[in-house]
Design an enzyme around this catalytic site. Structure first.
Site, PDB file in Angstrom:
ATOM      1  N   CYS A  73     -26.006  -4.510  -8.662  1.00  0.00           N
ATOM      2  CA  CYS A  73     -27.310  -4.907  -8.125  1.00  0.00           C
ATOM      3  C   CYS A  73     -27.100  -5.482  -6.442  1.00  0.00           C
ATOM      4  O   CYS A  73     -27.376  -6.839  -6.135  1.00  0.00           O
ATOM      5  CB  CYS A  73     -28.134  -6.115  -8.686  1.00  0.00           C
ATOM      6  SG  CYS A  73     -28.401  -5.323 -10.332  1.00  0.00           S
TER       7      CYS A  73
ATOM      8  N   TYR B 248      -4.669  -2.330  -3.966  1.00  0.00           N
ATOM      9  CA  TYR B 248      -5.830  -3.139  -3.615  1.00  0.00           C
ATOM     10  C   TYR B 248      -7.181  -2.886  -4.390  1.00  0.00           C
ATOM     11  O   TYR B 248      -8.132  -2.502  -3.797  1.00  0.00           O
ATOM     12  CB  TYR B 248      -5.896  -3.322  -2.167  1.00  0.00           C
ATOM     13  CG  TYR B 248      -4.675  -3.778  -1.257  1.00  0.00           C
ATOM     14  CD1 TYR B 248      -4.254  -5.053  -1.417  1.00  0.00           C
ATOM     15  CD2 TYR B 248      -4.167  -2.991  -0.665  1.00  0.00           C
ATOM     16  CE1 TYR B 248      -3.203  -5.528  -1.074  1.00  0.00           C
ATOM     17  CE2 TYR B 248      -3.008  -3.478  -0.028  1.00  0.00           C
ATOM     18  CZ  TYR B 248      -2.650  -4.782   0.018  1.00  0.00           C
ATOM     19  OH  TYR B 248      -1.433  -5.060   0.463  1.00  0.00           O
TER      20      TYR B 248
ATOM     21  N   ARG C 269       0.854  -1.262  -0.075  1.00  0.00           N
ATOM     22  CA  ARG C 269      -0.048  -0.042   0.072  1.00  0.00           C
ATOM     23  C   ARG C 269       0.946   1.308  -0.139  1.00  0.00           C
ATOM     24  O   ARG C 269       0.308   2.046  -0.705  1.00  0.00           O
ATOM     25  CB  ARG C 269      -0.696  -0.005   1.169  1.00  0.00           C
ATOM     26  CG  ARG C 269      -1.859   0.960   1.356  1.00  0.00           C
ATOM     27  CD  ARG C 269      -2.614   1.199   2.552  1.00  0.00           C
ATOM     28  NE  ARG C 269      -2.930  -0.383   3.180  1.00  0.00           N
ATOM     29  CZ  ARG C 269      -3.996  -0.968   2.954  1.00  0.00           C
ATOM     30  NH1 ARG C 269      -5.241  -0.254   2.314  1.00  0.00           N
ATOM     31  NH2 ARG C 269      -4.353  -2.075   3.492  1.00  0.00           N
TER      32      ARG C 269
HETATM   33  N1  LLP Z   1       3.400  -9.019   3.002  1.00  0.00           N
HETATM   34  C1  LLP Z   1       2.458 -10.194   3.179  1.00  0.00           C
HETATM   35  C2  LLP Z   1       2.989 -11.404   3.593  1.00  0.00           C
HETATM   36  C3  LLP Z   1       1.163  -9.485   3.182  1.00  0.00           C
HETATM   37  O1  LLP Z   1       0.184 -10.392   3.542  1.00  0.00           O
HETATM   38  C4  LLP Z   1       0.754  -8.171   2.612  1.00  0.00           C
HETATM   39  C5  LLP Z   1      -0.686  -7.960   2.501  1.00  0.00           C
HETATM   40  C6  LLP Z   1       1.746  -7.518   2.437  1.00  0.00           C
HETATM   41  C7  LLP Z   1       3.019  -8.038   2.380  1.00  0.00           C
HETATM   42  C8  LLP Z   1       1.639  -5.978   1.918  1.00  0.00           C
HETATM   43  O2  LLP Z   1       1.118  -5.328   3.004  1.00  0.00           O
HETATM   44  P1  LLP Z   1       0.967  -3.612   2.832  1.00  0.00           P
HETATM   45  O3  LLP Z   1       2.126  -2.923   2.592  1.00  0.00           O
HETATM   46  O4  LLP Z   1       0.194  -3.458   1.398  1.00  0.00           O
HETATM   47  O5  LLP Z   1       0.282  -3.261   4.045  1.00  0.00           O
HETATM   48  N2  LLP Z   1      -6.953  -5.607   0.564  1.00  0.00           N
HETATM   49  C9  LLP Z   1      -6.624  -5.131   1.985  1.00  0.00           C
HETATM   50  C10 LLP Z   1      -5.318  -5.452   2.286  1.00  0.00           C
HETATM   51  C11 LLP Z   1      -4.834  -6.676   2.437  1.00  0.00           C
HETATM   52  C12 LLP Z   1      -3.457  -6.756   2.777  1.00  0.00           C
HETATM   53  C13 LLP Z   1      -3.000  -8.406   2.595  1.00  0.00           C
HETATM   54  N3  LLP Z   1      -1.606  -8.778   2.977  1.00  0.00           N
HETATM   55  C14 LLP Z   1      -6.968  -3.672   1.660  1.00  0.00           C
HETATM   56  O6  LLP Z   1      -7.345  -3.213   0.781  1.00  0.00           O
HETATM   57  O7  LLP Z   1      -7.172  -2.824   2.792  1.00  0.00           O
END
Ligand code: LLP
Length: 426
Positions: free
Chosen positions: A350, A378, A284
């Site tokens: 819908c 995401y 993110r």
């Molecule tokens: N590494 C692992 C093992 C992970 O499971 C994730 C995210 C990341 C790195 C990256 O994390 P970040 O830096 O993006 O926080 N769909 C959700 C977020 C799900 C995150 C899943 N794992 C949303 O839209 O908020």
């Protein structure tokens, strides 16, 4: 919401022609590519990656972009050219990284359900490390590597059991989560891994959750990891790297997300005199505020209790609001001198859960363009074809240039793999 809140996206600006991303007017993008369309800024992607590089300085480290946040080949290629590594969770993501010019020896493979086929594919490619998440996976990986006459590099993803204080759906470091191996079992599993002939123990990994707005839980997790590293070293199991996962949050609205510097500072302090390479898997914080979703208002529908702006993007394009009550800023692309109304911005799908934003004060008319900000992570990667909606196009802006990095899907492509049954039964 007032128009004057500070924009969370660094390369977005207001101008007399409406919103600009880098030097391109969003109105031009909509005119050329239609809507809905995801728009990414190369400069913002680059700056986000550079922030990690600068903060890490000369320290031996690797920043692996989490492909799940944004898996578009154009976006991945920007990071590949910057020398990034990649964090993948499937064979599909590995294929994307390679197609985008990423280096296999900078790929770490996370995920609780790696199949034999995916293990073979990753061993064949020569990835840097498997982040193993269970005892059963350890045995399977050893078996697959043996069949191929290879040695698999492994780290255990250890669940540090710290509370990341984030949304329960995206919190991953607690005992109750399916992720990682329990802290208490890690030593025994490392001993087992070290004894398996086709595994090479090389590191340790953890990831405690996403959209973290407080650096403290991560520092807590890191120090727990280091405790393990030292106990393993005492037994002769030496780890070369510590992977602290992703998780750094971003500002969607008014969140006080730590800067990359502030987030990494306690970790760098903790690792100051340590020889291990430090790895991260940000998603993110690399792509979130480098992208937006551009959509057009189809209808205005005033109601007794609610007014709706029905737009041509929907929950299939951006699921975060429906799934996690995710909040994305909505901006009129061209400001209008008209009274503001409080509206829900909803899509044509819908489902009552098909909303992109609720209770926003907007001055909009039918046909106007709206930008949903902070949608680079995401967003497209979680999109679907629900209601047989072709997925949006994606463009990447670089200065004055616009690159179409994913064409809009056609309806025919949605059912290209299907076939009707013939009318007579045989
Ligand atoms: N590494 C692992 C093992 C992970 O499971 C994730 C995210 C990341 C790195 C990256 O994390 P970040 O830096 O993006 O926080 N769909 C959700 C977020 C799900 C995150 C899943 N794992 C949303 O839209 O908020």
């Amino acid at each position: 919401m007032s128009q004057e809140f500070p924009l969370p996206m660094p390369t977005l600006a207001r101008s007399p022609q409406g919103l600009l991303i880098e030097q391109v007017a969003l109105t031009d993008i909509a005119a050329r590519f239609g809507t809905p369309v995801y728009v990414y800024s190369r400069a913002a992607l680059t700056e986000a990656f550079d922030a990690y590089r600068r903060a890490l300085g000369a320290r031996r480290s690797l920043v692996c972009c989490a492909v799940k946040a944004n898996s578009n080949l154009g976006v991945l290629s920007v990071f590949a050219q910057l020398g990034a590594g990649f964090d993948i969770v499937s064979g599909g993501e590995l294929a994307r990284v390679l197609a985008a010019g990423g280096r296999a020896d900078r790929v770490v493979f996370s995920g609780v359900g790696k199949s034999r086929t995916e293990m073979r594919q990753a061993l064949e490619a020569g990835i840097r490390c498997f982040n193993v998440e269970s005892a059963a996976e350890l045995e399977r990986l050893n078996e697959v590597a043996a069949q191929m006459g290879r040695t698999a590099p492994v780290a255990l993803r250890v669940n540090p059991d710290v509370d990341a204080k984030t949304h329960p759906y995206i919190s991953t470091g607690l005992k109750s989560n399916k992720f990682g191996v329990a802290f208490g079992e890690a030593l025994a599993l490392y001993r087992r891994a070290a004894a398996l002939p086709h595994l090479r123990v090389c590191g340790i990994a953890c990831h405690i959750g996403s959209q973290l707005l407080d650096a403290a839980p991560m520092a807590e997790a890191a120090s727990r990891m280091l405790g393990l590293v030292d106990r393993l070293a005492a037994e002769g199991i030496r780890l070369e790297h510590v992977d602290l996962g992703g998780g750094l949050g971003i500002r969607y609205r008014d969140e006080a997300a730590p800067t990359v510097d502030a987030y990494l500072a306690p970790l760098l302090e903790l690792f100051k005199d340590r020889p291990e390479e430090l790895c991260f898997e940000p998603g993110r914080s690399l792509t979130g505020n480098a992208g937006l979703l551009l959509t057009r208002v189809e209808y205005l529908k005033p109601g007794e209790e609610k007014n709706f702006a029905i737009v041509d993007a929907a929950m299939n394009d951006l699921l975060r609001p429906s799934l996690y009550s995710g909040w994305h800023a909505v901006m009129e692309v061209v400001a209008r001198d008209a009274p503001r109304r409080t509206v829900d911005v909803v899509g044509p799908i819908c489902e009552s859960g098909d909303f992109l934003a609720r209770d926003r004060d907007l001055a909009v008319e039918e046909g106007d363009l709206l930008a949903l900000l902070s949608a680079g992570a995401y967003g497209m990667s979680m999109s679907s074809n629900y209601n047989s909606r072709p997925r949006a196009a994606e463009v990447l802006v670089d200065g004055r240039e616009i690159h179409l990095v994913r064409a809009r899907e056609t309806v025919e492509s949605l059912y290209a793999l299907e076939c009707p049954l013939s009318s007579s039964r045989s």
